[in-house]
Enzyme design. Structure first.
Site: not given
Length: 894
Positions: A503, A772
């Site tokens: 990502e 996260e």
């Protein structure tokens, strides 16, 4: 100077048992000269394309100045002229002003390549003048397209969408008939590069020239290479990497922008005999493969040291077996000088213990623990047989059996290979890749290896650290550490979401949620100035702002949606507020206006992302816990917030008609918000914590309903046993809302909560960065969903601004950007008996350091020269206006 007060200066009322003592005088026997000269936030920048650079300076804490009343800047083309007091470029004359930050150059138009030396002197409030400052300089870049003579070149090979290819090594020999007195290398790449001259690396930056929208713009870098040249033969070399241009980006295949890396270089040399030599990239350059067999940001790098070419970038190297480069037709991209500090090696991390060794049926497997999750590479120091290949894998965590946890990396291979040449101790650092990791697993080493086989090399943009926070709660101190390292790990050319998996993109939502904390920890003004320029390039023709900047795939969420695309307004506004940088507002105002016009065209009755809206409704309150916030509520709240900010931005820029328009829009959207989402009893939306938080923080509720909404918010928190349920959208504002609406106690209870979900739960589980998810790892359930489970994801670290602003008490004045006047107002609570923060503002160090001892509140404060502060004591709310200086407050707690 003496300052001792037992009077509340804001009300003129006596204060019980309060003493204010300056413990360091701000006066010297004479006024000292200005220090810390910068241009465009940078020290002696090389290669600026800002045609009206802005100059700043500070004063030492004991400089004999409370307030600057005037300044004079002189600028010259030569150091000799400046030292003689001759401003042959610009002399501002004596300017009556207290401005010492971002003073715009106001002389004749600057030319390409021009170096300007400058210095400044100032006068204090008593009319005393300082000596001239030390000399600083800036140098202009290539300002016009015709300044460029170089051509793009490339190697005649490339990989495919799923296959990599070797890194090109390029070289060109040239001769200088006389000693060089000045030499500049202007260099760029579609991809990334490392340049060298006569065997010496040029610069120490990594991944230059950075990531842009390669369909529109490419950066170039400027280097002073005078000392690397010699009379006679010289060699200019370059190694190219795929980088973001043709390597893997996120979960996509390779070659999203182009099929192979390209190189552009222009070396300009002035000789002692008056001659000028210019060496450009052209068809005369040579190219070859070398030891770097593949390099990819996500997949990793493979190097075969047997293929090294000693001296390949020196004049006498035999390149007879090399081949000619291919020319690449100029793609017509805008060439922009790189803005700000590049990515560099920042520090080194040794392993915290000897490696753990396991063995399978083939390999020795050694796992090194560097003690800190970070972004970067390793330095590998090994010896072994020629042809032996080591496999290096990187991970943020370990599985229960001690192997590296790589399931969360998804399709990213995150693996390096190094093949030994076998001639003693060999040292390897990767060239064109980076990893997000704490642990390094190496297959193929001997049975026993020394602990210094591996050293971690931390990489991120070389931002100046500006903030620190500590307190009496050691878990909160670790939280602050984790916040800082989360920023370090993700401020690598663009503000990425995470540095480890497939990502690593510049998510707009994450960036705007965290930017206020980011600006406390580091000077991020140049970093965001560069990123904002890319955002302009990525804006859609309809005005939409994508979810990620740069946007490798225009079909992926071209409208980032609520709380993500709003970064187009929130980020430049925050940079302005923190640094009083009106330039970033002025430069990007048109982008903001187009975005607002896009929102106006896509709302229905002023409701954004209404249920029947055909476009993207947004990510919602991403990763919230057992809570649902309507996306149209989030969208409308941020639409109102955008309008309110735009009204303030227009006011700052002197656009009263625009300001009135956006102020009216805010009121209209606020009315629509209340009509759709708010009941007469103060219930908001679905009653999620984020519903109440957005309504309160964005000032969307009528005054009578605010206490009711606050009570409802607190009830939900208490119903969850003092736990939050907010996700990415609501979390940054949650503690602010509680503290500002009379429930500081609940804010501290949430802050110091240690069970999941909470900020401190990861700390109790050994985290060294921000996770996260609230439960990226759970002590009972293990690892979270591998589909999205980063252990270095700074968004939830937005709580950091609250630590600085509320716990320590350093905050901006609502009516004054950039800390020339600021507020000192600590609000103790929870278990805290001490908190301290230091912040390097544009005017110097601000300090707030308090402790509660024996029933007394003791507070040390620093106000830097040329700024003032409103100091508000807790418990009594006694307020003092403070000039520059150090102060000591002691008050009895009621």
């Amino acid at each position: 100077m003496t300052y001792k007060s037992q009077v509340n200066q804001s009300t003129n009322q006596p204060i019980n048992q309060l003493t204010v003592i300056p413990y360091v005088s701000i006066y010297n026997w004479f006024m000292q000269k200005p220090i810390h000269l910068t241009c465009e936030h940078l020290s002696n920048p090389l290669g600026l394309d800002e045609i009206q650079p802005r100059l700043s300076w500070q004063f030492a804490a004991n400089a004999g100045l409370k307030k600057q009343t005037a300044y004079q800047i002189i600028a010259a083309n030569s150091l000799a002229a400046l030292q003689a007091g001759v401003g042959d470029v610009w002399d501002s004359g004596r300017v009556c002003s207290d401005q010492s930050h971002l003073v715009a150059y106001d002389g004749p138009a600057l030319a390409s390549r021009q170096r300007v030396y400058w210095k400044v002197r100032a006068w204090n409030e008593a009319g005393e003048g300082s000596d001239w400052s030390d000399v600083a300089y800036w140098e202009m870049a290539l300002l016009h397209p015709q300044d460029w003579q170089a051509a793009w070149i490339e190697a005649p090979w490339s990989g495919g969408p799923r296959t990599t290819s070797p890194s090109p090594y390029m070289r060109r020999v040239f001769s200088l008939p006389a000693p060089p007195i000045r030499a500049r290398l202007y260099v760029s790449a579609l991809g990334v590069f490392r340049a060298s001259l006569n065997g010496t690396r040029v610069g120490n930056d990594d991944f230059a020239p950075g990531w842009t929208n390669y369909h529109k713009r490419v950066n170039y870098c400027t280097y002073d290479v005078t000392d690397l040249l010699q009379v006679g033969d010289n060699a200019l070399g370059a190694i190219l990497g795929d980088g973001w241009y043709c390597g893997h980006t996120s979960w996509y295949h390779r070659q999203m922008y182009g099929e192979r890396p390209r190189f552009l270089a222009q070396l300009e040399v002035e000789l002692a005999n008056g001659e000028r030599v210019c060496l450009n990239t052209d068809a005369t350059w040579q190219v070859s493969t070398g030891p770097i067999l593949e390099s990819d940001m996500l997949m990793g790098e493979s190097v075969d040291a047997r293929r090294e070419m000693p001296g390949w970038d020196t004049p006498n190297f035999d390149d007879s077996r090399w081949q000619g480069v291919a020319l690449f037709t100029d793609p017509g991209l805008t060439r922009s000088a790189f803005v700000g500090e590049p990515v560099r090696p920042i520090c080194e991390l040794p392993p915290i213990a000897p490696p753990q060794r396991r063995k399978n049926h083939v390999w020795n497997i050694h796992t090194f623990d560097l003690g800190q999750n970070f972004s970067g590479r390793i330095r590998l120091k090994v010896s072994g047989k020629r042809g032996d290949t080591l496999t290096l894998r990187y991970a943020e965590a370990l599985n229960p059996d001690g192997s590296v946890y790589t399931a969360n990396l998804r399709s990213a291979r995150v693996t390096d290979h190094y093949t030994l040449k076998g001639d003693g101790v060999e040292v390897y650092e990767s060239f064109f890749t980076f990893h997000g990791f704490r642990y390094v697993e190496i297959k193929g080493l001997a049975d026993d290896v020394p602990v210094d086989t591996v050293t971690g090399i931390v990489l991120h943009n070389d931002m100046r650290q500006t903030g620190s926070f500590s307190c009496s709660n050691t878990l909160l101190n670790q939280l602050q550490h984790n916040i800082e390292w989360g920023q370090r790990g993700n401020y690598l050319d663009v503000p990425t979401d995470c540095p480890q998996r497939d990502e690593r993109m510049g998510w707009t939502g994450d960036a705007q949620m965290f930017i206020r904390t980011a600006a406390f920890n580091f000077n991020v003004a140049p970093f965001f100035s560069r990123w904002q320029r890319v955002m302009d390039d990525e804006q859609g023709e309809n005005g939409a702002i994508p979810a990620v900047i740069p946007n490798t795939d225009p079909t992926f969420v071209p409208d980032g949606g609520p709380a993500w695309s709003d970064a187009a307004i929130i980020c430049p506004w925050t940079v302005y507020r923190c640094y009083n940088d009106t330039g970033i507002l002025r430069q990007h105002y048109a982008t903001m206006q187009r975005f607002m016009a896009y929102l106006a065209a896509t709302v229905q009755n002023d409701i954004r992302t209404y249920p029947d809206y055909a476009g993207w409704h947004g990510f919602g309150d991403w990763l919230s816990i057992n809570s649902e916030t309507p996306k149209d509520l989030i969208g409308t709240a941020f639409y109102a917030h955008d309008a309110e900010l735009m009204a303030q931005i227009a006011t700052v820029l002197g656009k009263p008609d625009d300001a009135a328009h956006y102020a009216a829009l805010f009121e209209r959207v606020k009315t629509a918000f209340n009509r759709r989402f708010v009941t007469a009893e103060g219930w908001v939306g679905t009653g999620s914590q984020t519903c109440f938080v957005l309504a309160l923080h964005f000032n969307l509720l009528p005054a009578p309903l605010r206490p009711l909404a606050t009570e409802a918010l607190v009830r939900d928190i208490q119903r969850r046993n003092t736990h939050l349920s907010t996700g990415f959208v609501g979390t940054p504002y949650l503690t602010h809302v509680l503290a500002n609406h009379g429930r500081l106690d609940v804010a501290y209870a949430l802050l110091e909560q240690t069970t999941c979900p909470s900020w401190l739960y990861p700390v109790t589980q050994g985290a060294t960065t921000i996770w996260e998810r609230w439960d990226s790892f759970h002590h009972e359930r293990g690892f979270g969903d591998v589909g999205m489970n980063s252990f270095n994801h700074y968004a939830y670290g937005a709580i950091g601004e609250w630590l600085y602003q509320v716990a320590a008490g350093i905050e901006l004045d609502d009516k004054c950007a950039g800390y020339q006047h600021f507020v000192l107002r600590p609000r103790p609570g929870g278990t805290l008996t001490h908190a301290s923060a230091q912040y390097q503002s544009p005017y110097g160090e601000i300090m707030s350091d308090w402790a509660i001892k024996n029933g007394q509140f003791e507070w040390y404060v620093r106000v830097p020269p040329n700024s003032t502060a409103l100091a508000v004591l807790p418990f009594t709310n006694a307020a003092h206006e403070l000039w520059a200086g150090d102060y000591h407050f002691v008050a009895t707690i009621p």
